[in-house]
Design a protein around this motif. Sequence first.
Motif, short mmCIF file in Angstrom:
data_model
loop_
_atom_site.label_atom_id
_atom_site.label_comp_id
_atom_site.label_asym_id
_atom_site.label_seq_id
_atom_site.Cartn_x
_atom_site.Cartn_y
_atom_site.Cartn_z
N ARG A 73 112.35 10.02 -6.43
CA ARG A 73 111.06 10.40 -7.01
C ARG A 73 111.28 11.05 -8.37
O ARG A 73 110.57 10.75 -9.34
N ILE A 114 112.28 8.54 -11.10
CA ILE A 114 111.15 7.68 -11.45
C ILE A 114 110.18 8.44 -12.35
O ILE A 114 109.68 7.91 -13.34
N VAL A 115 109.96 9.70 -12.02
CA VAL A 115 109.12 10.53 -12.88
C VAL A 115 109.73 10.64 -14.28
O VAL A 115 109.03 10.49 -15.29
N THR A 125 109.02 7.73 -16.47
CA THR A 125 107.68 7.61 -17.05
C THR A 125 107.50 8.56 -18.23
O THR A 125 106.51 8.47 -18.93
N LEU A 181 116.58 3.40 -15.81
CA LEU A 181 116.04 3.10 -14.49
C LEU A 181 115.89 1.60 -14.29
O LEU A 181 116.26 1.06 -13.23
N HIS A 182 115.37 0.92 -15.30
CA HIS A 182 115.19 -0.53 -15.20
C HIS A 182 116.54 -1.22 -15.02
O HIS A 182 116.67 -2.15 -14.22
N TYR A 203 117.72 -0.77 -11.39
CA TYR A 203 117.10 -1.67 -10.42
C TYR A 203 117.49 -3.12 -10.67
O TYR A 203 117.60 -3.91 -9.74
#
Lengths: 203, 203
Positions: A107, A110-111, A114, A123-124, A127
Amino acid sequence: MTVGTIRPGGRTARVRAAVLSAAADALVEHGFAGLDLADVASRAEVGKTTVYRRWGTTAGLVADLLTDMAEQSSPRAETGSLLEDLRANARLVQRTLADPRQGALFRAVIVAATCDPRAAEALHRFYAVRIAEWAPCVEEAAQRGELPAGTDAAEVIRAVSAPLYYRLLISGDPVDAAAADCAAEAAVAAAQAGAYTADSDPT
Amino acid sequence: MTVGTIRPGGRTARVRAAVLSAAADALVEHGFAGLDLADVASRAEVGKTTVYRRWGTTAGLVADLLTDMAEQSSPRAETGSLLEDLRANARLVQRTLADPRQGALFRAVIVAATCDPRAAEALHRFYAVRIAEWAPCVEEAAQRGELPAGTDAAEVIRAVSAPLYYRLLISGDPVDAAAADCAAEAAVAAAQAGAYTADSDPT
DNA sequence: CGATTAATGGAACCGGAGACCCGTTATGAC
DNA sequence: GTCATAACGGGTCTCCGGTTCCATTAATCG
């Protein structure tokens, strides 16, 4: 020694490892919003000046943490059945997100993504690596004839995770084993029906 | 006037409206991490003391904003075809998330929800309302015999949105019309295959 | 219309995150 | 070993988000 030499050996690497580990702990405890670089420094038993100099901002630190996380790979399943493989993937994601420590960490990152472009990029990439690791499950199933030709393997893998992240971040519904199984089953059904084939579906 | 009377009329309501509107603007511009209550106050042409007193924290303000947003409903489609209805829903979500202003706002409130329990509660309620508005599409399709009996309508609606939010928050892939159509198609296929029926799939 | 008192607004105050300075440590070339 | 310097670390200062205090405004009741 020549001017401009980099010194990654020994101390520098040790400091990085200690700081990233401390950052993960801090993120789990306080989340990204409450991430304090001075706190991270003291947890890592490192001068706070060092943390500010090398990583600059909380987002920069998280981006580096994500880069580090992307390097630790998790091996995919290989059961010979698409449904079984995807279920294994769904369960893995589910256990990760439901785990108090790991879930909080995800979490938090991910925050961070953004809030900051570099963290988002990291992050990209994280994944993209994970999805690429599992895509062969789908590709092999297509070769076995379980799926229509032209199925977008990565999209199928993403479809397995998406409902679980939706629950975690948006609806607040429990991220349990039943949800994981449901996600895997739905992804297989949709893939078999050709919902993930490349053609752009003229209505 | 008696002691303890509340005065919601006139000024108070006007202040709330101005502050919530300003908060949305600020969230769009700086995101949740950069939300500054003093900045919101000056945008709303309101004393910053007022904002701190009535909402306390940034998370509290976002929670109230979400409560306000939940009250504005968007009517569901009713085309007579499940696929058409879900495609309409997917396109609506897609346009919202792809819109620079709305997309930024949604990212911000989702971030807020991961940072604060009250904001999370408000976000969950917001989506519960939206999903309940669209669930009849699925229920009617089930009555028409397009879907197996016992299909979880809300889960189907969530399945339509989930891949779009996954793209927005996690993978970073574009949230475009093709993705929306793909999500709608996949949800229909999975629902028809019985992936969202209530029974807990004994495999 | 006038009294009462919620509710707002301006200004001064406070604490801690983050920047800066400069001395200290230890890496890597020779 | 020894030297130059990349990298670290402690202490201090600054700036700004958030709180507190009190004067001012205006919503409700009689």
